[in-house]
Design a protein around this motif. Sequence first.
Motif, short mmCIF file in Angstrom:
data_model
loop_
_atom_site.label_atom_id
_atom_site.label_comp_id
_atom_site.label_asym_id
_atom_site.label_seq_id
_atom_site.Cartn_x
_atom_site.Cartn_y
_atom_site.Cartn_z
N GLN A 92 1.71 -2.31 11.99
CA GLN A 92 0.62 -1.84 12.86
C GLN A 92 0.35 -0.40 12.48
O GLN A 92 0.98 0.52 13.01
CB GLN A 92 1.04 -1.92 14.32
N ALA A 93 -0.56 -0.23 11.52
CA ALA A 93 -0.76 1.10 10.94
C ALA A 93 -1.25 2.13 11.95
O ALA A 93 -1.01 3.32 11.78
CB ALA A 93 -1.72 1.01 9.77
N ASP A 94 -1.90 1.70 13.02
CA ASP A 94 -2.36 2.67 14.01
C ASP A 94 -1.18 3.34 14.70
O ASP A 94 -1.27 4.47 15.17
CB ASP A 94 -3.22 1.98 15.08
N THR A 95 -0.05 2.63 14.75
CA THR A 95 1.14 3.18 15.40
C THR A 95 2.06 3.85 14.38
O THR A 95 2.59 4.93 14.62
CB THR A 95 1.91 2.04 16.11
N THR A 125 -5.88 -4.33 2.17
CA THR A 125 -6.70 -3.31 1.51
C THR A 125 -7.42 -2.47 2.58
O THR A 125 -7.63 -2.93 3.70
CB THR A 125 -7.69 -3.94 0.53
N ALA A 126 -7.74 -1.24 2.17
CA ALA A 126 -8.44 -0.33 3.09
C ALA A 126 -9.83 -0.04 2.54
O ALA A 126 -10.07 -0.15 1.33
CB ALA A 126 -7.64 0.97 3.22
N ARG A 127 -10.72 0.30 3.44
CA ARG A 127 -12.08 0.69 3.03
C ARG A 127 -12.52 1.88 3.86
O ARG A 127 -12.18 1.97 5.04
CB ARG A 127 -13.06 -0.45 3.28
N VAL A 128 -13.29 2.76 3.24
CA VAL A 128 -13.84 3.89 3.99
C VAL A 128 -15.16 3.46 4.62
O VAL A 128 -16.04 2.95 3.93
CB VAL A 128 -14.09 5.10 3.05
N VAL A 173 -1.56 4.15 5.50
CA VAL A 173 -1.36 5.59 5.74
C VAL A 173 -2.70 6.28 5.98
O VAL A 173 -2.84 7.11 6.87
CB VAL A 173 -0.58 6.24 4.57
N CYS A 174 -3.71 5.92 5.20
CA CYS A 174 -5.03 6.56 5.36
C CYS A 174 -5.58 6.31 6.77
O CYS A 174 -6.14 7.20 7.40
CB CYS A 174 -6.00 6.07 4.30
N ARG A 175 -5.38 5.11 7.26
CA ARG A 175 -5.86 4.79 8.62
C ARG A 175 -5.06 5.61 9.64
O ARG A 175 -5.61 6.14 10.61
CB ARG A 175 -5.72 3.29 8.89
N TYR A 176 -3.76 5.72 9.42
CA TYR A 176 -2.88 6.43 10.35
C TYR A 176 -3.24 7.93 10.44
O TYR A 176 -3.20 8.52 11.51
CB TYR A 176 -1.43 6.25 9.90
N VAL A 177 -3.61 8.52 9.28
CA VAL A 177 -3.85 9.98 9.28
C VAL A 177 -5.31 10.37 9.48
O VAL A 177 -5.61 11.54 9.69
CB VAL A 177 -3.34 10.63 7.96
N GLU A 182 -13.87 8.58 15.40
CA GLU A 182 -13.73 7.12 15.37
C GLU A 182 -13.18 6.82 13.98
O GLU A 182 -13.81 7.20 12.98
CB GLU A 182 -15.10 6.46 15.57
N ASN A 183 -12.01 6.20 13.92
CA ASN A 183 -11.31 6.04 12.64
C ASN A 183 -12.24 5.49 11.55
O ASN A 183 -12.89 4.46 11.73
CB ASN A 183 -10.10 5.11 12.83
N ALA A 184 -12.27 6.23 10.44
CA ALA A 184 -13.20 5.87 9.36
C ALA A 184 -12.60 4.89 8.37
O ALA A 184 -13.25 4.52 7.40
CB ALA A 184 -13.65 7.13 8.64
N ILE A 185 -11.35 4.49 8.59
CA ILE A 185 -10.71 3.56 7.65
C ILE A 185 -10.63 2.18 8.27
O ILE A 185 -10.08 1.99 9.36
CB ILE A 185 -9.29 4.04 7.25
N LEU A 186 -11.19 1.24 7.55
CA LEU A 186 -11.09 -0.16 7.97
C LEU A 186 -9.95 -0.76 7.16
O LEU A 186 -9.95 -0.70 5.92
CB LEU A 186 -12.41 -0.87 7.64
N LEU A 187 -8.95 -1.28 7.85
CA LEU A 187 -7.76 -1.81 7.17
C LEU A 187 -7.73 -3.32 7.36
O LEU A 187 -7.74 -3.80 8.49
CB LEU A 187 -6.51 -1.17 7.78
N MET A 188 -7.70 -4.03 6.25
CA MET A 188 -7.72 -5.50 6.35
C MET A 188 -6.47 -6.09 5.74
O MET A 188 -6.11 -5.75 4.60
CB MET A 188 -8.94 -6.04 5.60
N PRO A 189 -5.76 -6.96 6.47
CA PRO A 189 -4.59 -7.62 5.89
C PRO A 189 -5.02 -8.54 4.75
O PRO A 189 -6.16 -9.00 4.72
CB PRO A 189 -4.02 -8.44 7.05
N ALA A 190 -4.09 -8.82 3.84
CA ALA A 190 -4.40 -9.71 2.72
C ALA A 190 -4.74 -11.10 3.25
O ALA A 190 -4.06 -11.61 4.14
CB ALA A 190 -3.21 -9.77 1.78
N PHE A 191 -5.78 -11.71 2.71
CA PHE A 191 -6.17 -13.04 3.15
C PHE A 191 -5.23 -14.11 2.60
O PHE A 191 -5.06 -15.16 3.18
CB PHE A 191 -7.62 -13.35 2.74
N SER A 192 -4.63 -13.84 1.44
CA SER A 192 -3.65 -14.79 0.90
C SER A 192 -2.61 -14.00 0.14
O SER A 192 -2.88 -12.89 -0.32
CB SER A 192 -4.32 -15.82 0.00
#
Length: 199
Positions: A92-95, A125-128, A173-177, A182-192
């Motif tokens: 849980q990267a937000d924590t 993967t993360a996205r800005v 880490v980018c999402r965490y920091v 409003e958090n500018a990093i969208l963090l998506m878990p791997a789909f497979s």
Amino acid sequence: MTRLPKPQTEEPPAESPRSIGGINIDPVPATDLGKKSVARSLPVHRPPGAIDEFQFLIGCTRCGDCITACPYDAIFKAPDRLGNIASTPIIQADTSACMMCEDFPCIASCKPGVLVESIPPVMGTARVTEHLCLAHHNTTCTVCGERCPVEGAITVADGKPTINEDTCTGCGVCRYVCPAPENAILLMPAFSRPGRPHV
Ligand code: SF4
Ligand code: SF4
């Protein structure tokens, strides 16, 4: 007073074809609400080295050893409300984000072998989100590029960060920091994820 005969209401045929502008429209079948939809699982943000989700759920004993082994408290037990994944390890990267330890204590601690070193430690993967990113709004901010633990995953050009999705491991880490309101990093878990390697 003469009673008028009751108008005859004719039920339209269930499968009446329609034509709009000369184009025949097939009738839409009524939704069968009694039919159960096939359960689909959402992607889960697992620790590094987690094998294919189906195999992971069968093999993970919910022992919590990876949680204890993580020096950054980056792994959590999934809460009961998450049904069949309850008590399995999640990020849980937000924590607290995964710091991508060189020696991966989480993987080393996993005795059933559902966290393995032999597959890439890619969690997602993360996205800005540019319209939320301070650097995209004439404010100097290079926090994500400075703190990212994966070399080459974030490049900063002209003061603006770009995530290289081929290198990003989704550690979060980018999402965490991210200091944006409003958090500018969208963090998506791997789909497979790759399956358990054959030994
Ligand atoms: S790589 Fe390190 S920080 Fe990341 S989950 Fe494993 S032990 Fe925790
Ligand atoms: S150490 Fe392995 S088996 Fe135990 S909870 Fe973590 S992933 Fe599951």
